[in-house]
Design a protein around this motif. Sequence first.
Motif, PDB file in Angstrom:
ATOM      1  N   LEU A  57       0.743  -1.734  -0.655  1.00  0.00           N
ATOM      2  CA  LEU A  57       0.142  -0.108   0.245  1.00  0.00           C
ATOM      3  C   LEU A  57       0.592   1.327  -0.204  1.00  0.00           C
ATOM      4  N   LYS A  58       2.250   1.024   0.370  1.00  0.00           N
ATOM      5  CA  LYS A  58       2.948   2.642   1.056  1.00  0.00           C
ATOM      6  C   LYS A  58       3.218   3.039  -1.273  1.00  0.00           C
ATOM      7  N   HIS A  59       3.243   1.695  -1.645  1.00  0.00           N
ATOM      8  CA  HIS A  59       2.940   2.344  -3.026  1.00  0.00           C
ATOM      9  C   HIS A  59       2.424   2.059  -4.217  1.00  0.00           C
ATOM     10  N   LYS A  60       1.139   2.640  -3.396  1.00  0.00           N
ATOM     11  CA  LYS A  60      -0.388   3.176  -4.289  1.00  0.00           C
ATOM     12  C   LYS A  60      -0.820   4.801  -3.871  1.00  0.00           C
ATOM     13  N   THR A  61      -1.047   4.880  -5.065  1.00  0.00           N
ATOM     14  CA  THR A  61      -1.518   6.063  -4.842  1.00  0.00           C
ATOM     15  C   THR A  61      -3.158   6.033  -4.650  1.00  0.00           C
ATOM     16  N   GLN A  62      -3.159   7.331  -3.532  1.00  0.00           N
ATOM     17  CA  GLN A  62      -4.651   7.791  -3.024  1.00  0.00           C
ATOM     18  C   GLN A  62      -5.382   8.585  -3.875  1.00  0.00           C
ATOM     19  N   VAL A  63      -4.394  10.129  -4.730  1.00  0.00           N
ATOM     20  CA  VAL A  63      -5.666  10.465  -4.931  1.00  0.00           C
ATOM     21  C   VAL A  63      -4.053  11.350  -7.057  1.00  0.00           C
ATOM     22  N   PHE A  64      -4.074  11.477  -5.815  1.00  0.00           N
ATOM     23  CA  PHE A  64      -2.505  12.436  -6.862  1.00  0.00           C
ATOM     24  C   PHE A  64      -1.643  11.210  -7.561  1.00  0.00           C
ATOM     25  N   SER A  66       1.637  10.165  -9.506  1.00  0.00           N
ATOM     26  CA  SER A  66       3.370   9.856  -9.201  1.00  0.00           C
ATOM     27  C   SER A  66       3.603  11.287  -8.573  1.00  0.00           C
ATOM     28  N   PRO A  67       3.385  12.101  -7.733  1.00  0.00           N
ATOM     29  CA  PRO A  67       2.863  13.458  -7.177  1.00  0.00           C
ATOM     30  C   PRO A  67       4.598  13.826  -6.837  1.00  0.00           C
ATOM     31  N   GLU A  68       5.216  14.753  -6.982  1.00  0.00           N
ATOM     32  CA  GLU A  68       6.298  15.133  -6.953  1.00  0.00           C
ATOM     33  C   GLU A  68       6.613  16.136  -5.212  1.00  0.00           C
ATOM     34  N   PRO A 113      -3.524  -0.430  -8.995  1.00  0.00           N
ATOM     35  CA  PRO A 113      -2.408   0.098  -8.836  1.00  0.00           C
ATOM     36  C   PRO A 113      -2.677   1.770  -9.487  1.00  0.00           C
ATOM     37  N   PHE A 114      -2.704   3.023  -9.211  1.00  0.00           N
ATOM     38  CA  PHE A 114      -2.908   4.294  -9.691  1.00  0.00           C
ATOM     39  C   PHE A 114      -4.598   5.205  -8.880  1.00  0.00           C
ATOM     40  N   GLY A 115      -4.906   4.442  -8.080  1.00  0.00           N
ATOM     41  CA  GLY A 115      -5.885   4.412  -7.600  1.00  0.00           C
ATOM     42  C   GLY A 115      -7.303   3.923  -7.884  1.00  0.00           C
ATOM     43  N   HIS A 116      -8.219   4.921  -8.153  1.00  0.00           N
ATOM     44  CA  HIS A 116      -9.244   4.767  -8.562  1.00  0.00           C
ATOM     45  C   HIS A 116      -9.334   4.598  -9.922  1.00  0.00           C
ATOM     46  N   ALA A 117      -8.477   5.385 -10.161  1.00  0.00           N
ATOM     47  CA  ALA A 117      -8.459   5.574 -12.385  1.00  0.00           C
ATOM     48  C   ALA A 117      -8.408   4.090 -12.466  1.00  0.00           C
ATOM     49  N   GLY A 118      -6.905   3.735 -11.723  1.00  0.00           N
ATOM     50  CA  GLY A 118      -6.728   1.949 -11.591  1.00  0.00           C
ATOM     51  C   GLY A 118      -8.133   1.404 -12.071  1.00  0.00           C
ATOM     52  N   GLU A 119      -8.761   1.647 -10.816  1.00  0.00           N
ATOM     53  CA  GLU A 119     -10.211   0.560 -10.194  1.00  0.00           C
ATOM     54  C   GLU A 119     -10.799   0.806 -11.634  1.00  0.00           C
ATOM     55  N   ARG A 120     -11.010   1.881 -12.098  1.00  0.00           N
ATOM     56  CA  ARG A 120     -12.049   2.344 -13.374  1.00  0.00           C
ATOM     57  C   ARG A 120     -11.627   1.609 -14.508  1.00  0.00           C
ATOM     58  N   ALA A 121     -10.435   1.237 -14.935  1.00  0.00           N
ATOM     59  CA  ALA A 121     -10.083   0.997 -15.908  1.00  0.00           C
ATOM     60  C   ALA A 121      -9.561  -0.607 -15.935  1.00  0.00           C
ATOM     61  N   SER A 313      -4.146  -6.362 -10.245  1.00  0.00           N
ATOM     62  CA  SER A 313      -5.241  -5.262  -9.222  1.00  0.00           C
ATOM     63  C   SER A 313      -3.844  -5.334  -8.167  1.00  0.00           C
ATOM     64  N   GLY A 314      -2.814  -6.455  -7.666  1.00  0.00           N
ATOM     65  CA  GLY A 314      -2.139  -6.401  -6.657  1.00  0.00           C
ATOM     66  C   GLY A 314      -0.804  -5.428  -6.681  1.00  0.00           C
ATOM     67  N   MET A 315      -0.355  -4.945  -7.888  1.00  0.00           N
ATOM     68  CA  MET A 315       0.197  -4.668  -8.447  1.00  0.00           C
ATOM     69  C   MET A 315       0.403  -2.933  -7.858  1.00  0.00           C
ATOM     70  N   THR A 316       1.716  -2.780  -7.261  1.00  0.00           N
ATOM     71  CA  THR A 316       2.011  -1.295  -7.329  1.00  0.00           C
ATOM     72  C   THR A 316       1.928  -0.232  -8.509  1.00  0.00           C
ATOM     73  N   ASP A 317       1.471   0.826  -8.169  1.00  0.00           N
ATOM     74  CA  ASP A 317       2.013   1.767  -9.737  1.00  0.00           C
ATOM     75  C   ASP A 317       3.723   1.949  -9.707  1.00  0.00           C
ATOM     76  N   LYS A 318       4.468   1.948  -8.639  1.00  0.00           N
ATOM     77  CA  LYS A 318       5.783   1.712  -9.703  1.00  0.00           C
ATOM     78  C   LYS A 318       5.904   0.669 -10.242  1.00  0.00           C
ATOM     79  N   TYR A 319       5.774  -0.773  -9.859  1.00  0.00           N
ATOM     80  CA  TYR A 319       5.725  -2.019 -10.293  1.00  0.00           C
ATOM     81  C   TYR A 319       5.197  -2.211 -11.295  1.00  0.00           C
ATOM     82  N   ALA A 320       3.461  -1.282 -11.489  1.00  0.00           N
ATOM     83  CA  ALA A 320       3.223  -1.462 -13.049  1.00  0.00           C
ATOM     84  C   ALA A 320       3.801  -0.991 -13.948  1.00  0.00           C
TER      85      ALA A 320
END
Length: 336
Positions: A57-64, A66-68, A113-121, A313-320
Amino acid sequence: MNPRQLQEALEKETLSPQASCSACSKGREREEAQCDIRTCYQRDIDRIIHSKTFRRLKHKTQVFLSPEGDHYRTRLTHTLEVVRISRTIARGLRLNEDLAEAIAFGHDLGHTPFGHAGERALSEILENEGGFEHNEQSLRIVEVLEQGGKGLNLTFEVRNGIACHTGKNQPETPEGKVVRTADRIAYINHDIDDALRAGVLINCDIPKKFVEALGTKHGERINTLVLDMIEESKKTGEISLSPGISSIFDEFRSFMYERVYHNMRAKSEESKVFGIINGIFEHYENKPEEMPEEYRGIIEKDGLRRAVSDFVSGMTDKYAVHVYEKLFIPVAWQVR
């Protein structure tokens, strides 16, 4: 009496009659010997936070996406905020804090991964199979996917709270209902904080009626909502916000959807998410032999697309992103 029995006796003496006492749990799907030290809900907390899925979960998006910056919320920090709000409300109502904590720790395990965008996809990909819901996936993780297919064998009350923290079905326990509202309190307020930090909102964008009703600062708003929920629930016997605050909070939530969650600046990268998720899914659907063994084993029991969905669905943003680059982006090479 051992430590667990002392804790169970203390719960019966001190908790509200509406609380879910550990000794009265409906139990686990597979019967187990009791721990001498921890109650059943305390064991569930430990099982969740020691799981591989929780660490991701530490590498999964909440809302933003890949925020800097180091201070934007992730799915893990969101979970921790829900845990603390849930425990505070449960304590104020003399409910079982351990049960509320266990549900809160597990409620978002199934996020993509990628929060709700990933869920919608994923939901679009699985439209003919009924779509994809992260609460259902969270339940699947703790019942089936963790521990090499054995699941975590959590108590009924924790599994019910995880499954019903969002959607139409209400949790069966008051602690589950606390987490359901605490989740909303947490994400609406920390998403405002992140939106202000990102420049998606400025303070004067927030309508005056919300500021007057809930407070100016992050902590003030949470405090208002938590206190209101405790007072209203004590008064009515039902776990809820007061009608006035509930109405304002619903309006505030709508404001956030309009100005933040659907904001083109905040969501400018979402179209790329659909391409990444679709590309990865299609690849492993065509070449399931390339998936890890634990996911290939799901195919025979639950079908190919279910197995691919579990993997993606189990992937982190970085891994995806890493997998997508590996599959579809040419690798630079040199001629010697």
